[in-house]
Design a protein around this motif. Structure first.
Motif, PDB file in Angstrom:
ATOM      1  N   ALA A 169       4.603  14.246  -0.966  1.00  0.00           N
ATOM      2  CA  ALA A 169       5.690  13.503  -0.125  1.00  0.00           C
ATOM      3  C   ALA A 169       5.079  13.136   1.245  1.00  0.00           C
ATOM      4  O   ALA A 169       5.235  12.153   1.750  1.00  0.00           O
ATOM      5  N   GLU A 170       4.436  13.979   1.894  1.00  0.00           N
ATOM      6  CA  GLU A 170       3.948  14.062   3.174  1.00  0.00           C
ATOM      7  C   GLU A 170       2.709  12.841   3.402  1.00  0.00           C
ATOM      8  O   GLU A 170       2.770  11.886   4.072  1.00  0.00           O
ATOM      9  N   GLN A 171       1.940  12.926   2.279  1.00  0.00           N
ATOM     10  CA  GLN A 171       0.889  12.041   2.235  1.00  0.00           C
ATOM     11  C   GLN A 171       1.589  10.702   1.791  1.00  0.00           C
ATOM     12  O   GLN A 171       1.009   9.606   2.544  1.00  0.00           O
ATOM     13  N   LEU A 172       2.597  10.321   0.983  1.00  0.00           N
ATOM     14  CA  LEU A 172       3.127   9.080   0.698  1.00  0.00           C
ATOM     15  C   LEU A 172       3.826   8.784   2.176  1.00  0.00           C
ATOM     16  O   LEU A 172       3.539   7.312   2.384  1.00  0.00           O
ATOM     17  N   ALA A 173       4.420   9.552   2.921  1.00  0.00           N
ATOM     18  CA  ALA A 173       4.967   8.987   4.299  1.00  0.00           C
ATOM     19  C   ALA A 173       3.786   8.717   5.127  1.00  0.00           C
ATOM     20  O   ALA A 173       3.969   7.626   5.775  1.00  0.00           O
ATOM     21  N   ALA A 174       2.896   9.335   5.336  1.00  0.00           N
ATOM     22  CA  ALA A 174       1.685   9.168   6.191  1.00  0.00           C
ATOM     23  C   ALA A 174       0.925   7.869   5.643  1.00  0.00           C
ATOM     24  O   ALA A 174       0.609   6.887   6.445  1.00  0.00           O
ATOM     25  N   LYS A 175       0.968   7.699   4.512  1.00  0.00           N
ATOM     26  CA  LYS A 175       0.341   6.461   3.946  1.00  0.00           C
ATOM     27  C   LYS A 175       0.952   5.356   4.459  1.00  0.00           C
ATOM     28  O   LYS A 175       0.470   4.108   4.899  1.00  0.00           O
ATOM     29  N   ALA A 176       2.462   5.206   4.355  1.00  0.00           N
ATOM     30  CA  ALA A 176       3.119   3.909   4.777  1.00  0.00           C
ATOM     31  C   ALA A 176       2.908   3.880   6.049  1.00  0.00           C
ATOM     32  O   ALA A 176       2.912   2.479   6.665  1.00  0.00           O
ATOM     33  N   GLN A 177       2.951   4.634   7.088  1.00  0.00           N
ATOM     34  CA  GLN A 177       2.724   4.637   8.439  1.00  0.00           C
ATOM     35  C   GLN A 177       1.422   4.138   8.832  1.00  0.00           C
ATOM     36  O   GLN A 177       1.127   3.195   9.695  1.00  0.00           O
ATOM     37  N   MET A 178       0.350   4.541   8.046  1.00  0.00           N
ATOM     38  CA  MET A 178      -0.801   3.921   8.478  1.00  0.00           C
ATOM     39  C   MET A 178      -1.244   2.410   8.133  1.00  0.00           C
ATOM     40  O   MET A 178      -1.689   1.701   8.564  1.00  0.00           O
TER      41      MET A 178
ATOM     42  N   GLN B  84      -9.473  10.269   4.123  1.00  0.00           N
ATOM     43  CA  GLN B  84      -9.150  11.835   4.557  1.00  0.00           C
ATOM     44  C   GLN B  84      -7.661  12.239   4.463  1.00  0.00           C
ATOM     45  O   GLN B  84      -7.686  13.396   4.150  1.00  0.00           O
ATOM     46  N   LEU B  85      -6.949  11.354   4.396  1.00  0.00           N
ATOM     47  CA  LEU B  85      -5.385  11.776   4.172  1.00  0.00           C
ATOM     48  C   LEU B  85      -5.260  12.304   2.786  1.00  0.00           C
ATOM     49  O   LEU B  85      -4.784  13.231   2.527  1.00  0.00           O
ATOM     50  N   TYR B  86      -5.786  11.391   1.916  1.00  0.00           N
ATOM     51  CA  TYR B  86      -5.626  11.832   0.520  1.00  0.00           C
ATOM     52  C   TYR B  86      -6.680  13.197  -0.238  1.00  0.00           C
ATOM     53  O   TYR B  86      -6.021  13.677  -1.227  1.00  0.00           O
ATOM     54  N   ALA B  87      -7.503  13.313   0.654  1.00  0.00           N
ATOM     55  CA  ALA B  87      -8.165  14.763   0.600  1.00  0.00           C
ATOM     56  C   ALA B  87      -7.655  15.774   1.216  1.00  0.00           C
ATOM     57  O   ALA B  87      -7.950  16.931   1.024  1.00  0.00           O
ATOM     58  N   SER B  88      -6.523  15.513   1.959  1.00  0.00           N
ATOM     59  CA  SER B  88      -6.030  16.725   3.011  1.00  0.00           C
ATOM     60  C   SER B  88      -5.098  17.747   1.918  1.00  0.00           C
ATOM     61  O   SER B  88      -4.576  17.344   0.935  1.00  0.00           O
ATOM     62  N   PRO B  89      -4.571  18.546   2.663  1.00  0.00           N
ATOM     63  CA  PRO B  89      -3.762  19.612   1.947  1.00  0.00           C
ATOM     64  C   PRO B  89      -2.123  19.327   1.989  1.00  0.00           C
ATOM     65  O   PRO B  89      -1.592  20.143   1.472  1.00  0.00           O
ATOM     66  N   LEU B  90      -1.971  18.203   2.810  1.00  0.00           N
ATOM     67  CA  LEU B  90      -0.444  17.810   2.900  1.00  0.00           C
ATOM     68  C   LEU B  90       0.320  17.504   1.352  1.00  0.00           C
ATOM     69  O   LEU B  90      -0.498  17.363   0.384  1.00  0.00           O
ATOM     70  N   SER B  91       1.361  17.816   1.224  1.00  0.00           N
ATOM     71  CA  SER B  91       2.246  17.552   0.114  1.00  0.00           C
ATOM     72  C   SER B  91       2.217  16.099  -0.259  1.00  0.00           C
ATOM     73  O   SER B  91       1.871  15.009   0.580  1.00  0.00           O
TER      74      SER B  91
END
Length: 352
Positions: free
Chosen positions: A259-268, A250-257
Motif C-alpha cells: 500500500a505504501e509503495q502504491l501511494a508513493a508510486k502515484a506521487q512519483m 529503488q521504491l519497488y526494492a524498498s521494505p515499504l508495504s
C-alpha cells in the motif's frame, strides 16, 4: 520498433502440427503481413505513375537514395527490403501491447518460434491490441498500447519482396525517414533471440550513426537543424524518464508495504508529469509531441524504454573502438552477440 511477422509461415506450420492454442494470434500476424506485402509495389512503379502525388514521389525518391546509402556507406544488407512502397490506409503498421506488474518495471514477455521471447505483443488491428490490453488491466497489470510505424521481418520476407516502405513513416522529416530505414535494416544485419535490449540498442546505435552520416553528406542545413532538435528532445526525454525510472526501481526494492509503495508510486508519477510540463515550456518552446505518452505513463511504458535504449551508448562506443569501420563494428557486435546473455551484456557494458 517491433519485430512482427517474422517466419510467420514456419510458425503457422508449427502450430498446425501441435494444435497450438495461439493459432488465432498467428493467423492475424500472417494475414496482416501478407496483406501488407500484397499492397506493395516497386518504387519504379510508383514513381512512373502519373497519378502518384508529387509529394509522395519526392519522398520515395529520397528513400531510394537512403536505401543505396545504407548499402554503400553503412554496409547494411543489399536485398529487396525498402525498395517497394505500400499504402496501408491506416496510421500505424502495427500496435504493440506492453505490460508490467503494478510494483515492478520488468516487462511481461511473450515467446515465439525463431524470434524468441520479447516484451511486447504486436497486432495489425488496433482493436485486437486494445482488447488484450483490457484483459491485462483487469488482471492487475500496468499496460500500454503504442503505435509502431515500421517493423522488420529480419529478412525472412525478402523472398516475397522484402519489407516495404510504408505510408506510416515516409511522410516524416528527412532525418526521421533515414532513422527508420537504417534502424529496420540493422535488425536484418544482427538479431539475437530473447534479447530485446541488445537488439534494439544495436539498431538504435546504427540508426543514430547512420543518420548523422547521411545528413552530413546529403542533408540540407534545415534538415540537419530539424534532426538535431528532434534528437535533443529525445535525449531530454530519455534523461528525464530514466532518472525517474531509477527512483521507481529503488521504491519497488524498498521494505515499504504494498500500500505504501502504491501511494508513493502515484506521487512519483505525478511529479514526473509535472517536471515534464516544466521541461516542455522551458526547453522545448511548448512542443507537445510527448503529451499523450506522459498522460498514460506507468510501469509498462517506463519498462519498455529501458529495454529499447539501455545499450545504445555502448554500441556507439564500440563503433568508435572499431575505427568507425562498419564491417569491423558488425563483426565485433556479432562476436559479442554469440556470448551467453549475462556475459554478452557485461562485455557490452565494458566497452570503452
Amino acid at each position: 520498433l517491433g519485430v512482427v511477422g517474422t517466419a510467420a509461415l514456419a510458425t503457422l506450420a508449427l502450430c498446425l502440427g501441435s494444435g497450438c492454442s495461439e493459432l488465432g494470434y498467428y493467423r492475424q500476424s500472417i494475414g496482416g503481413h501478407l496483406d501488407l506485402l500484397a499492397r506493395a509495389k516497386p518504387l519504379d512503379e510508383w514513381l512512373g505513375q502519373a497519378d502518384t502525388p508529387a509529394a509522395l514521389k519526392q519522398r520515395l525518391a529520397l528513400a531510394r537514395q537512403m536505401r543505396e546509402f545504407s548499402v554503400q556507406v553503412l554496409e547494411l544488407p543489399d536485398n529487396p527490403s525498402y525498395r517497394a512502397y505500400a499504402d496501408l490506409q491506416r496510421p500505424a503498421a502495427v500496435w504493440n501491447v506492453v505490460a508490467a506488474p503494478a510494483l515492478s518495471l520488468d516487462l511481461k514477455t511473450w515467446c515465439y518460434p525463431v524470434t524468441g521471447c520479447v516484451g511486447y505483443r504486436g497486432y495489425f488491428d488496433q482493436a485486437q491490441a486494445d482488447a488484450l490490453a483490457l484483459q491485462l488491466r483487469a488482471a492487475g497489470w500496468d499496460v500500454g498500447v503504442y503505435a509502431v510505424p515500421a517493423y522488420s521481418t529480419l529478412g525472412w520476407s525478402n523472398w516475397l519482396g522484402g519489407d516495404p516502405l510504408l505510408n506510416t513513416f515516409v511522410g516524416g522529416s528527412e532525418g526521421e525517414l533515414a532513422r527508420l530505414i537504417f534502424h529496420e535494416l540493422a535488425h536484418q544485419q544482427l538479431y539475437v533471440a530473447d534479447d530485446t535490449m541488445f537488439n534494439e540498442s544495436f539498431a538504435a546505435a546504427v540508426e543514430r550513426i547512420g543518420v548523422r552520416l547521411w545528413l552530413a553528406q546529403h542533408g540540407s542545413e534545415a534538415a540537419r537543424t530539424q534532426y538535431l532538435e528532434q534528437q535533443r528532445r529525445r535525449d531530454d526525454f530519455r534523461a528525464l524518464t530514466m532518472r525517474w525510472r531509477g527512483q521507481l526501481q529503488q521504491l519497488y526494492a524498498s521494505p515499504l508495504s504494498e500500500a505504501e509503495q502504491l501511494a508513493a508510486k502515484a506521487q512519483m508519477l505525478d511529479a514526473l508529469r509535472a517536471e515534464y510540463q516544466q521541461m516542455k515550456q522551458q526547453r522545448w518552446d511548448g512542443f507537445a509531441g510527448y503529451d499523450a505518452w506522459f498522460a498514460k505513463v506507468n510501469n509498462a511504458s517506463l519498462g519498455v524504454l529501458a529495454a529499447y535504449t539501455e545499450g545504445v551508448a555502448d554500441f556507439e562506443r564500440l563503433f568508435e573502438q572499431q575505427g568507425r569501420d562498419f564491417k569491423r563494428f558488425y563483426a565485433e557486435a556479432a562476436r559479442i552477440a554469440a556470448l551467453p546473455k549475462d556475459e554478452r551484456h557485461a562485455t557490452l557494458r565494458a566497452v570503452s
